[in-house]
Design an enzyme around this catalytic site. Structure first.
Site, PDB file in Angstrom:
ATOM      1  N   CYS A  68      -3.002  -9.107   6.068  1.00 43.43           N
ATOM      2  CA  CYS A  68      -2.701  -7.749   6.536  1.00 43.43           C
ATOM      3  C   CYS A  68      -2.911  -7.663   8.057  1.00 43.43           C
ATOM      4  O   CYS A  68      -3.981  -8.010   8.564  1.00 43.43           O
ATOM      5  CB  CYS A  68      -3.575  -6.721   5.817  1.00 43.43           C
ATOM      6  SG  CYS A  68      -3.172  -5.046   6.344  1.00 43.43           S
ATOM      7  N   SER A 103       0.840  -1.204   0.000  1.00 43.90           N
ATOM      8  CA  SER A 103       0.000   0.000   0.000  1.00 43.90           C
ATOM      9  C   SER A 103       0.867   1.242   0.000  1.00 43.90           C
ATOM     10  O   SER A 103       1.856   1.317   0.734  1.00 43.90           O
ATOM     11  CB  SER A 103      -0.892   0.024   1.244  1.00 43.90           C
ATOM     12  OG  SER A 103      -1.769  -1.057   1.190  1.00 43.90           O
TER      13      SER A 103
HETATM   14  C1  LIG Z   1       4.654  -0.273   3.260  1.00 46.50           C
HETATM   15  C2  LIG Z   1       4.105  -1.672   3.107  1.00 46.50           C
HETATM   16  C3  LIG Z   1       2.840  -1.849   2.610  1.00 46.50           C
HETATM   17  C4  LIG Z   1       2.325  -3.147   2.453  1.00 46.50           C
HETATM   18  N1  LIG Z   1       1.079  -3.302   1.903  1.00 46.50           N
HETATM   19  C5  LIG Z   1       0.622  -4.549   1.649  1.00 46.50           C
HETATM   20  C6  LIG Z   1      -0.598  -4.750   0.959  1.00 46.50           C
HETATM   21  O1  LIG Z   1      -1.279  -3.804   0.553  1.00 46.50           O
HETATM   22  N2  LIG Z   1      -0.982  -6.040   0.742  1.00 46.50           N
HETATM   23  C7  LIG Z   1      -0.246  -7.109   1.158  1.00 46.50           C
HETATM   24  O2  LIG Z   1      -0.623  -8.251   0.931  1.00 46.50           O
HETATM   25  N3  LIG Z   1       0.903  -6.945   1.818  1.00 46.50           N
HETATM   26  C8  LIG Z   1       1.362  -5.702   2.048  1.00 46.50           C
HETATM   27  N4  LIG Z   1       2.574  -5.531   2.644  1.00 46.50           N
HETATM   28  C9  LIG Z   1       3.380  -6.732   2.974  1.00 46.50           C
HETATM   29  C10 LIG Z   1       4.301  -7.107   1.799  1.00 46.50           C
HETATM   30  O3  LIG Z   1       3.567  -7.477   0.668  1.00 46.50           O
HETATM   31  C11 LIG Z   1       5.205  -8.288   2.208  1.00 46.50           C
HETATM   32  O4  LIG Z   1       4.384  -9.370   2.532  1.00 46.50           O
HETATM   33  C12 LIG Z   1       6.095  -7.976   3.399  1.00 46.50           C
HETATM   34  O5  LIG Z   1       6.699  -6.710   3.281  1.00 46.50           O
HETATM   35  C13 LIG Z   1       7.174  -9.050   3.583  1.00 46.50           C
HETATM   36  O6  LIG Z   1       8.023  -9.114   2.463  1.00 46.50           O
HETATM   37  P1  LIG Z   1       9.495  -8.446   2.486  1.00 46.50           P
HETATM   38  O7  LIG Z   1      10.234  -9.054   3.652  1.00 46.50           O
HETATM   39  O8  LIG Z   1      10.084  -8.806   1.161  1.00 46.50           O
HETATM   40  O9  LIG Z   1       9.305  -6.971   2.663  1.00 46.50           O
HETATM   41  C14 LIG Z   1       3.087  -4.273   2.841  1.00 46.50           C
HETATM   42  C15 LIG Z   1       4.376  -4.067   3.367  1.00 46.50           C
HETATM   43  C16 LIG Z   1       4.890  -2.808   3.498  1.00 46.50           C
HETATM   44  C17 LIG Z   1       6.279  -2.621   4.044  1.00 46.50           C
END
Ligand SMILES: Cc1cc2nc3c(=O)[nH]c(=O)nc-3n(C[C@H](O)[C@H](O)[C@H](O)COP(=O)(O)O)c2cc1C
Length: 316
Positions: free
Chosen positions: A101, A18
């Site tokens: 979420c 988001s």
């Molecule tokens: C700023 C931000 C916004 C996110 N918004 C969503 C979202 O809208 N939908 C979702 O499924 N996950 C959302 N996530 C989670 C990410 O999709 C992901 O699952 C999470 O960051 C873990 O992956 P990473 O370790 O590669 O960052 C969000 C994460 C962050 C940091």
């Protein structure tokens, strides 16, 4: 790999985020090697009410394909209606539902990670959505502290007709801290037949290779590490193919990619100061001596100021 009938050219997916994975950022990640990009989370109730802000969030262009639109919600009727409306009107390549979420505002409506609490309701929901759709349908879940329950959730989702599952290896309570548990993701992968996309802590070439090798997952989804560094997809793809590292980008090359982002934001009418500021901060984060720049960016009042700060930064 394939999700239903959709052929995906590599193993790297851009995570839905988001306020981050807006159209210009998605285009950039696509250009630099993401095999699939996902939209920001779209609220199903707002989408069927034609909320202007929600419609803008769900807008994408052909160049982004394959793209997944992610929806959130808890009301079965509205989720099915929104999914169908998205399929017919927007025609994305994938429809994804958010089952992870951890935000208070989302969970208090019964959506996001709250859906993990009632496996029967979840199964019914997934079944209703998958029966209403023709396009590939994916679910993005978080893990729980109960190992067997994680497998039951994944099996229920598979039985209910979803075509792939993304597993973020953290619990809702962990939010974004702590280490992602790839062992649990592996356990899930071993118990279902549909593709499993591993998410959590993929930050570079090595972590990507280790995650694929140690879990046998079909693909990886990258979130935070790509922010300010969309070129990461290119580096990882290259490493997975050649077992060699691409050279690091120079400071100039990194800032040039920020300007590409800015141009795309201008072209696609996505010039929002908070968003541009946030991306500018991220694009400078790995550059030695950039602390001063980030202070200047955070104090800037408009986009022209940010542009000037970044231009000066390239030349100094
Ligand atoms: C700023 C931000 C916004 C996110 N918004 C969503 C979202 O809208 N939908 C979702 O499924 N996950 C959302 N996530 C989670 C990410 O999709 C992901 O699952 C999470 O960051 C873990 O992956 P990473 O370790 O590669 O960052 C969000 C994460 C962050 C940091």
């Amino acid at each position: 790999m394939k999700i239903k009938n959709l052929v995906i050219k590599n193993k790297l997916f851009l995570a839905p985020m988001s306020n981050v994975t807006t159209l210009p950022f998605r285009l950039l990640c696509k250009k630099y090697g993401a095999g699939v990009v996902y939209s920001e989370m779209i609220n199903a109730d707002a989408f069927i009410m034609d909320s202007k802000k929600t419609l803008k969030r769900s807008f994408f262009i052909e160049e982004e394909r394959p793209i997944g639109i992610q929806i959130s919600g808890s009301d079965k009727k509205n989720l099915v209606l929104a999914s169908k409306k998205i399929e017919i009107e927007l025609k994305p390549d994938i429809l994804d539902i958010n089952i992870g979420c951890p935000a208070y505002n989302v969970m208090k409506t019964g959506s996001g990670a709250k859906l993990l609490n009632d496996i029967n309701k979840l199964g019914d929901l997934v079944k209703s959505i998958s029966e209403s759709l023709n396009i590939p349908f994916t679910c993005k879940i978080r893990i729980t502290t109960d190992e067997n329950y994680n497998v039951s959730i994944a099996k229920t989702i598979e039985k209910s007709g979803a075509n792939a599952i993304t597993v973020h290896g953290r619990t809702a309570n962990q939010k974004y801290s702590g280490k992602a548990n790839w062992d649990i993701v592996k356990k899930i992968k071993n118990e279902v037949k549909i593709p499993i996309i591993l998410n959590g802590d993929i930050i570079d070439e090595k972590s990507a290779k280790n995650a694929l090798g140690s879990t046998g997952c079909d693909a990886l989804m990258i979130g935070r590490a790509s922010v300010g560094d969309p070129y990461l997809f290119n580096r990882i793809n290259y490493f997975l193919k050649n077992e060699k590292y691409l050279p690091d980008l120079s400071k100039k090359e990194k800032i040039i990619i920020f300007f590409e982002f800015l141009e795309l934001a201008k072209k696609h009418d996505c010039l929002y100061i908070t968003n541009i500021k946030m991306h500018a901060q991220h694009f400078t984060k790995s550059i030695v001596g950039s602390t001063v720049i980030r202070k200047q960016i955070s104090e800037s009042k408009n986009i022209e100021d940010i542009e000037l700060i970044m231009k000066n930064f390239i030349n100094n």
